[in-house]
Design a protein around this motif. Sequence first.
Motif, PDB file in Angstrom:
ATOM      1  N   GLY A  47       3.099   8.839   1.316  1.00  0.00           N
ATOM      2  CA  GLY A  47       3.757   8.639   0.034  1.00  0.00           C
ATOM      3  C   GLY A  47       5.009   9.481  -0.118  1.00  0.00           C
ATOM      4  O   GLY A  47       6.025   9.021  -0.649  1.00  0.00           O
ATOM      5  N   ARG A  94       0.828  -1.200   0.000  1.00  0.00           N
ATOM      6  CA  ARG A  94       0.000   0.000   0.000  1.00  0.00           C
ATOM      7  C   ARG A  94       0.868   1.258   0.000  1.00  0.00           C
ATOM      8  O   ARG A  94       0.588   2.220  -0.726  1.00  0.00           O
ATOM      9  N   LEU A 111       1.210   4.255  -2.781  1.00  0.00           N
ATOM     10  CA  LEU A 111       1.098   5.677  -2.462  1.00  0.00           C
ATOM     11  C   LEU A 111       2.324   6.440  -2.960  1.00  0.00           C
ATOM     12  O   LEU A 111       2.203   7.558  -3.474  1.00  0.00           O
ATOM     13  N   GLU A 120      -2.451  10.391   3.496  1.00  0.00           N
ATOM     14  CA  GLU A 120      -1.907   9.418   2.551  1.00  0.00           C
ATOM     15  C   GLU A 120      -0.800  10.041   1.707  1.00  0.00           C
ATOM     16  O   GLU A 120       0.202   9.387   1.396  1.00  0.00           O
ATOM     17  N   LEU A 169      -6.023  11.586  -3.143  1.00  0.00           N
ATOM     18  CA  LEU A 169      -5.644  10.995  -1.867  1.00  0.00           C
ATOM     19  C   LEU A 169      -5.966  11.971  -0.750  1.00  0.00           C
ATOM     20  O   LEU A 169      -6.182  13.163  -0.985  1.00  0.00           O
TER      21      LEU A 169
END
Length: 267
Positions: free
Chosen positions: A163, A120, A124, A159, A155
Amino acid sequence: MPTRPARTSTKRPAHRDAPDTAEAFRTLAALPPGPQHDTVRERIVEDWLPMADRLAGRFRNRGENTEDLRQVAALGLVKAVDRYDPERGSAFESYAVPTITGEIKRHFRDHMWTLHVPRRVQDLRNRVRVAGLELAQTTPGRRPTVGEIAGHACLSEEEARVGLEALESFSALSLDAVASGGSDGFSLGDVLGGVDPALDAVVDREAVKPRLAALPERDREILYLRFFGDMTQSRIAERFGISQMHVSRLISRCCRRIREQVLEGVA
């Protein structure tokens, strides 16, 4: 009679590295396993290798050797050739491109990260990276904000921050690497802290604190003056009007009692 203008085709032109191998695929599908099957298969792979190299080129300058990327792309091409079914009617290129691209992305995910990062977070990172590159063209002279990146990549800001942090975590630096802005011979390893010997003292102090609080007031004061006030036993004796021997016995008795209570608590 007026002539009707010629219709312009809207079909996208094929890439120059997209050969016509439709007949070869039909032949391959009809052949049983054997030397002739392998020969046709190898010829198809060779014809499409330029396309695989082009796809590998999209991922250059990301920390991986170009030749290694080409080999990964070639592996993806071989998988696409083996899995392609010409009877489904779709063009081989439309099937091969996502297969090869997926193989390259899988290589980055499984082999290029120094530390294991959840998939995940890797996703991101990729979305934030693409959003940052696209926004950089519309926000010249400054870096896009977290809010702008989050909005562009669809996003949340949290998030987007995850990232952005992952962008800096793709690879690790050696402890022997020269620190940014450091002088000669100043490495990252030089800024690492060591084990603080006072940590053990913290545990000991917390362990004896309730036992000290339970002592009579005079005994607590004597211990404080001896161990924290750096006062000699003779001066303590004068202060309390008792003998130095008595002070020595009080200190020994209090320390022995506290030590036994702490050990009992540990056991």
